[in-house]
Design a protein around this motif. Structure first.
Motif, PDB file in Angstrom:
ATOM      1  N   UNK A  18      12.008  10.785  -4.838  1.00  0.00           N
ATOM      2  CA  UNK A  18      11.227  12.010  -4.646  1.00  0.00           C
ATOM      3  C   UNK A  18      10.009  11.755  -3.756  1.00  0.00           C
ATOM      4  N   UNK A  19       9.563  10.495  -3.734  1.00  0.00           N
ATOM      5  CA  UNK A  19       8.424  10.139  -2.895  1.00  0.00           C
ATOM      6  C   UNK A  19       8.841   9.898  -1.450  1.00  0.00           C
ATOM      7  N   UNK A  20      10.152   9.894  -1.205  1.00  0.00           N
ATOM      8  CA  UNK A  20      10.634   9.727   0.154  1.00  0.00           C
ATOM      9  C   UNK A  20      11.280   8.386   0.456  1.00  0.00           C
ATOM     10  N   UNK A  49       7.099   7.957   3.757  1.00  0.00           N
ATOM     11  CA  UNK A  49       6.584   8.184   2.404  1.00  0.00           C
ATOM     12  C   UNK A  49       5.085   8.467   2.454  1.00  0.00           C
ATOM     13  N   UNK A  50       4.394   7.831   3.383  1.00  0.00           N
ATOM     14  CA  UNK A  50       2.949   8.048   3.506  1.00  0.00           C
ATOM     15  C   UNK A  50       2.646   9.415   4.091  1.00  0.00           C
ATOM     16  N   UNK A 106       0.812  -1.224   0.000  1.00  0.00           N
ATOM     17  CA  UNK A 106       0.000   0.000   0.000  1.00  0.00           C
ATOM     18  C   UNK A 106       0.841   1.267   0.000  1.00  0.00           C
ATOM     19  N   UNK A 107       2.010   1.209   0.628  1.00  0.00           N
ATOM     20  CA  UNK A 107       2.872   2.393   0.707  1.00  0.00           C
ATOM     21  C   UNK A 107       3.438   2.798  -0.650  1.00  0.00           C
ATOM     22  N   UNK A 108       3.300   1.937  -1.638  1.00  0.00           N
ATOM     23  CA  UNK A 108       3.809   2.231  -2.986  1.00  0.00           C
ATOM     24  C   UNK A 108       2.744   2.860  -3.884  1.00  0.00           C
ATOM     25  N   UNK A 109       1.569   3.078  -3.355  1.00  0.00           N
ATOM     26  CA  UNK A 109       0.435   3.488  -4.189  1.00  0.00           C
ATOM     27  C   UNK A 109       0.714   4.707  -5.057  1.00  0.00           C
ATOM     28  N   UNK A 110       1.134   5.797  -4.452  1.00  0.00           N
ATOM     29  CA  UNK A 110       1.322   7.040  -5.215  1.00  0.00           C
ATOM     30  C   UNK A 110       2.451   6.924  -6.240  1.00  0.00           C
ATOM     31  N   UNK A 111       3.595   6.419  -5.807  1.00  0.00           N
ATOM     32  CA  UNK A 111       4.749   6.362  -6.704  1.00  0.00           C
ATOM     33  C   UNK A 111       4.548   5.331  -7.817  1.00  0.00           C
ATOM     34  N   UNK A 112       3.959   4.180  -7.499  1.00  0.00           N
ATOM     35  CA  UNK A 112       3.733   3.159  -8.528  1.00  0.00           C
ATOM     36  C   UNK A 112       2.647   3.584  -9.511  1.00  0.00           C
ATOM     37  N   UNK A 147      12.402   1.777   3.214  1.00  0.00           N
ATOM     38  CA  UNK A 147      11.491   2.764   3.787  1.00  0.00           C
ATOM     39  C   UNK A 147      11.659   2.837   5.294  1.00  0.00           C
ATOM     40  N   UNK A 148      11.435   4.034   5.825  1.00  0.00           N
ATOM     41  CA  UNK A 148      11.655   4.296   7.245  1.00  0.00           C
ATOM     42  C   UNK A 148      10.376   4.806   7.894  1.00  0.00           C
ATOM     43  N   UNK A 149      10.182   4.426   9.146  1.00  0.00           N
ATOM     44  CA  UNK A 149       8.975   4.816   9.872  1.00  0.00           C
ATOM     45  C   UNK A 149       9.007   6.271  10.330  1.00  0.00           C
ATOM     46  N   UNK A 150       7.808   6.783  10.556  1.00  0.00           N
ATOM     47  CA  UNK A 150       7.645   8.133  11.076  1.00  0.00           C
ATOM     48  C   UNK A 150       6.315   8.180  11.819  1.00  0.00           C
ATOM     49  N   UNK A 151       6.203   9.054  12.779  1.00  0.00           N
ATOM     50  CA  UNK A 151       4.936   9.210  13.500  1.00  0.00           C
ATOM     51  C   UNK A 151       4.092  10.245  12.765  1.00  0.00           C
ATOM     52  N   UNK A 152       2.865   9.866  12.446  1.00  0.00           N
ATOM     53  CA  UNK A 152       1.942  10.799  11.800  1.00  0.00           C
ATOM     54  C   UNK A 152       1.008  11.372  12.868  1.00  0.00           C
ATOM     55  N   UNK A 153       0.942  12.685  12.950  1.00  0.00           N
ATOM     56  CA  UNK A 153       0.059  13.342  13.915  1.00  0.00           C
ATOM     57  C   UNK A 153      -0.917  14.251  13.168  1.00  0.00           C
TER      58      UNK A 153
END
Length: 294
Positions: free
Chosen positions: A288-290, A232-233, A80-86, A152-158
């Motif tokens: 470019x997508x991260x 990336x998300x 799912x994390x590839x949606x935009x770039x793919x 890909x690397x994790x990040x906290x989304x707030x």
């Protein structure tokens, strides 16, 4: 009997002027023959050159030659994390190869792998972790060895503005804070658990989501205060969420492998799509997508 001698006529010799004329005509004839031979040889060389040139053009054109041959639908099962770039790369592929169509099935890598091993028709599998790809390779459903194409690397989304002032991974364990995580069997959930275990933290989320987009959506809809997703998300969401980096994520980076599937209905076009993803242009778009370089 009287024998009469018969005199034979002497062969006539050409006059000096005539001899020069004969030599001139003969020379011209030989020259004409030589020119004809040369012309014939040149013509052959020219034909060979044209053929060679045509072959060189055909072989050198690369994607141009392939563009004339490729057709049909390429079915790609991707994390799912590839949606935009793919999706963007799929449009590029269709433009460069008229007559083709790239059809995507985005979701949690574990469920996609299960579908593939159950016989779902697909050409390409791009997973968010080697573990989920191993499900497919162990079932001998992949053709050749998978290739890691990004990380890909994790990040906290707030929520935008980070109203809960979340600055660290530990902050997610605060009482009263609503957090969503990916399910543990999903690559983003497994990575989040690795980061939490590495920091010695215990976190009970209000929900486990089946893919990273589900975890992100919980924040976008303000159903939770934060979620642990891929950076990336966060980037793809634009201003809908705000990202918070945390150092523990560096020890929980996921490799993304891609593979051609053994029973691919459109193997030739599928191989060309994988080539695009792993090419310099594909890598640039993913960067470019991260995504991180493999």
């Amino acid at each position: 009997m009287t024998t009469r001698s018969v005199s034979r006529p002497r062969p006539s010799r050409p006059r000096p002027g005539a001899r020069r004329t004969i030599r001139l005509v003969g020379g011209l004839a030989l020259a004409a023959v030589a020119l004809t031979a040369c012309s014939s040889g040149d013509s052959g060389d020219s034909g060979d050159s044209a053929t060679a040139s045509g072959s060189a053009t055909a072989s050198g054109s690369g994607s141009g030659s392939s563009a004339e041959k490729l057709s049909g639908t390429v079915t790609v099962f991707a994390a799912a994390s590839l949606k935009e770039s793919f999706t963007s790369l799929g449009k590029t592929f269709e433009k460069e190869h008229p007559g083709t169509k790239v059809s995507f099935n985005f979701g949690g890598s574990d469920s996609l792998a299960a579908s593939i091993t159950s016989g779902a028709p697909a050409d390409v599998f791009a997973a968010a972790s080697p573990k989920t790809m191993k499900t497919v390779t162990d079932a001998k459903a992949a053709k050749g060895d998978p290739a890691t194409f990004v990380r890909n690397q994790l990040e906290i989304a707030t929520l935008p503005g980070n109203p809960k002032k979340i600055a660290t991974l530990k902050d997610l364990t605060r009482s009263g804070l609503k957090v969503a995580l990916c399910a543990k069997e999903v690559p983003c959930g497994s990575a989040a658990q690795t980061a939490l275990d590495g920091a010695g933290l215990k976190l009970t989320p209000v929900s486990y989501e089946q893919d990273v987009k589900g975890a992100l959506t919980k924040v976008e809809l303000k159903e939770v205060d934060a979620s642990v997703v891929y950076r990336t998300d966060v980037k793809a969401a634009g201003g809908k969420v705000e990202g918070v980096e945390f150092p523990e994520s560096k020890k929980a980076i996921n490799d993304y492998p891609i593979a051609l599937l053994k029973n691919a209905p459109n193997a030739e076009a599928a191989t060309a799509f994988i080539d695009l993803v792993t090419s310099a242009r594909g890598q640039k778009a993913l960067g470019q997508a991260g995504f991180l370089k493999p």
